[in-house]
Enzyme design. Structure first.
Site, PDB file in Angstrom:
ATOM      1  N   TRP A  86       9.396  -0.509   4.268  1.00 15.02           N
ATOM      2  CA  TRP A  86       8.644  -0.062   5.433  1.00 15.02           C
ATOM      3  C   TRP A  86       9.042  -0.793   6.716  1.00 15.02           C
ATOM      4  CZ3 TRP A  86       7.120   4.495   4.783  1.00 15.02           C
ATOM      5  CH2 TRP A  86       6.732   4.936   3.519  1.00 15.02           C
ATOM      6  N   ASP A 112       2.396  -4.885  10.451  1.00 18.09           N
ATOM      7  CA  ASP A 112       1.973  -3.787   9.585  1.00 18.09           C
ATOM      8  C   ASP A 112       1.250  -4.398   8.383  1.00 18.09           C
ATOM      9  OD1 ASP A 112       1.704  -1.696   7.817  1.00 18.09           O
ATOM     10  OD2 ASP A 112       3.801  -1.067   7.891  1.00 18.09           O
ATOM     11  N   LYS A 118      -4.760   2.962   1.552  1.00 19.70           N
ATOM     12  CA  LYS A 118      -4.518   1.929   0.544  1.00 19.70           C
ATOM     13  C   LYS A 118      -5.836   1.264   0.140  1.00 19.70           C
ATOM     14  CE  LYS A 118      -0.085   2.449   1.567  1.00 19.70           C
ATOM     15  NZ  LYS A 118       0.861   3.163   0.699  1.00 19.70           N
TER      16      LYS A 118
END
Length: 366
Positions: free
Chosen positions: A106, A178, A202
């Site tokens: 990511w 992030d 999540k």
């Protein structure tokens, strides 16, 4: 009770398991939210009822994370992936640079997006070329930082590779982080970061909302060509409702925040998450049957990644686990292996069941 007994052990990386009390509250409110005569899914986002929902969710989030008053909290759409574009748009100017530390899938995508947009980010570190790839986070001495970056970008928990960054760069530049797959799994010192962003799917709700926590002094510094819906200043000025927000997701997130408070807050969640992860890592570390590629100091508590010695054995593992209702254990599509996601709402009992299965599978296949 029958419905509860039928539920699987869901180890998916996202969308992911939600707390049972939250699901039961959603079920109760589905047709008639708090007696107002309609579902939240039918409710006008301009109504006072929904304004109360979004205000409460934002306030509970601020309380749980102890977010200082000089930070705005935004609820945006498009997932954390959309923020890969929002970040350079809102924080960089053409001809400037920013440092990206790549520790997995990511953070690499975030860097690639900035490059594709025509900005000039500096790749301060990448673990993608190492063997095995992305099994650790860097020491500060390995970082090749630029002289005056607009910001330093990190991914705190790499969902795909199961790596967590616990030591952050020593820099005067704003740190953009992030936190998607470890958001609200433990306390965060928000003041260490200029921007925190995290997809909801999540740890805090269904897919459809991204939380952005941004220092107020950084708002209004956007590229003049920033699209309206990607402009943090506009979103802040409009209370995250420049257009219709993801009303139902925000409502569910608010219920999750209430659940977190009832569980004792983020310190309590950290303790629980450590205990759950230990169950699985202890099995991995007992011998060399399971291969845990991530160095122990950087192991994720949320996304636990391991391999077996052959792909055939991994497939057998997944097949037999599925028969026991241990589901969604297959690793990321480009990486393979096994991955167990142990988010806040993952019951301890499911982790015990997985650990027991892992020991039995090893005994049967040695």
């Amino acid at each position: 009770q029958d419905v509860k007994a039928m539920r699987i052990a869901n180890f998916a990386a996202g969308p992911a398991v939600l707390p049972m009390p939250v699901l039961e509250e959603v079920q109760k409110d589905m047709l008639n939210y708090k007696g107002v005569g309609l579902s939240v899914m039918e409710m006008s986002h301009r109504s006072q009822d929904f304004q109360n929902i979004i205000d409460t969710a934002r306030n509970d989030l601020r309380e749980l994370l102890a977010v200082p008053e000089n930070y705005e909290i935004l609820f945006m759409q498009g997932g954390a992936t959309t923020q890969f574009a929002c970040i350079p748009y809102n924080l960089m100017t053409r001809g400037s640079t920013a440092d990206y530390i790549v520790t997995g899938n990511w953070s690499e995508k975030a860097y690639d997006e900035a490059v594709k947009m025509g900005y000039e980010p500096n790749l301060a570190f990448t673990a993608m070329t190492e063997t095995p790839p992305c099994a650790r986070t860097p020491d500060s001495s390995e970082l090749k930082m630029s002289e005056n970056p607009c910001f330093v970008h990190v991914c705190v928990n790499e969902t795909v590779h199961g790596v967590t960054m616990r030591n952050f760069p020593n820099t005067t530049a704003p740190i953009v982080a992030d936190f998607s797959s470890c958001f609200m799994s433990e306390p965060i010192d928000v003041s260490k970061f200029a921007v925190i962003y995290a997809g909801a799917q999540k740890n805090i709700g269904p897919a459809g909302v991204t939380v952005i926590i941004v220092r107020k002094d950084l708002l209004g510094k956007h590229d003049p060509k920033t699209p309206t819906m990607l402009n943090w200043k506009i979103q802040a000025d409009k209370g995250s409702m420049h257009n219709t927000p993801s009303c139902f997701v925000i409502y569910v997130m608010g219920l999750v925040f209430k659940w977190l408070k009832n569980q004792g807050g983020l310190e309590a969640m950290r303790e629980r998450n450590q205990k759950k992860a230990k169950l699985i890592y202890d099995v991995i570390d007992e011998d060399d049957f399971y291969i845990g590629p991530v160095v122990p100091k950087d192991r994720s508590l949320m996304n636990l990644r391991f391999n077996l010695k052959t792909k055939e054995l991994e497939q057998k593992f997944l097949t037999e686990a599925s028969k026991l209702e241990l589901k969604s254990l297959k690793g990321y599509r480009t990486l393979g292996g096994i991955r167990a996601s142990l988010y806040n709402a993952q019951p301890y009992e499911n982790c015990e069941k997985l650990a027991q299965f892992m020991r039995k599978f090893r005994s049967d296949n040695c």
